[in-house]
Design a protein around this motif. Structure first.
Motif, short mmCIF file in Angstrom:
data_model
loop_
_atom_site.label_atom_id
_atom_site.label_comp_id
_atom_site.label_asym_id
_atom_site.label_seq_id
_atom_site.Cartn_x
_atom_site.Cartn_y
_atom_site.Cartn_z
N LEU A 86 0.82 -1.21 0.00
CA LEU A 86 0.00 0.00 0.00
C LEU A 86 0.85 1.26 0.00
O LEU A 86 0.48 2.27 -0.59
N PHE A 87 2.00 1.21 0.63
CA PHE A 87 2.93 2.33 0.62
C PHE A 87 3.31 2.71 -0.81
O PHE A 87 3.50 3.87 -1.14
N PHE A 88 3.38 1.71 -1.69
CA PHE A 88 3.73 1.92 -3.10
C PHE A 88 2.49 2.01 -3.99
O PHE A 88 2.59 2.00 -5.21
N GLY A 89 1.30 2.05 -3.38
CA GLY A 89 0.07 2.20 -4.14
C GLY A 89 -0.46 0.91 -4.74
O GLY A 89 -1.20 0.93 -5.72
N HIS A 90 -0.13 -0.23 -4.14
CA HIS A 90 -0.57 -1.53 -4.63
C HIS A 90 -1.14 -2.36 -3.49
O HIS A 90 -0.98 -2.02 -2.33
N THR A 91 -1.75 -3.48 -3.83
CA THR A 91 -2.28 -4.41 -2.84
C THR A 91 -2.29 -5.82 -3.41
O THR A 91 -2.27 -6.00 -4.64
N LEU A 92 -2.31 -6.80 -2.53
CA LEU A 92 -2.44 -8.19 -2.97
C LEU A 92 -3.85 -8.41 -3.48
O LEU A 92 -4.82 -7.96 -2.86
#
Length: 80
Positions: free
Chosen positions: A59-65
């Motif tokens: 999430l810090f990098f703007g993504h999620t599993l």
């Protein structure tokens, strides 16, 4: 160290993004609220990490599993 897959997609993604942002593992740990050991294990491809913590970093990098469809060939190779 155990024989972990350092080249798995998540390990490579996090390592690449961290390096692109010129951050140390300690800085990433501090900014995401996970432990330094967790960041190290994640980047080294440890296979059994807590998904909520993986998501904290992603999430810090703007993504999620997310669940992703895989091919039948990949499924056969996994033994499913």
């Amino acid at each position: 160290m155990k024989n972990w897959n350092r080249h798995n997609a998540i390990a490579e993604f996090v390592r690449k993004r961290r390096n692109e942002n010129k951050m140390t593992q300690l800085e990433l740990s501090d900014l995401t609220g996970v432990g330094l050991r967790f960041v190290r294990d994640l980047e080294q491809g440890k296979p059994n990490l807590m998904t909520d913590k993986v998501n904290q970093v992603l999430l810090f990098f703007g993504h999620t599993l997310t669940p992703t469809t895989i091919s039948d060939e990949t499924r056969r190779n996994l033994g499913a």
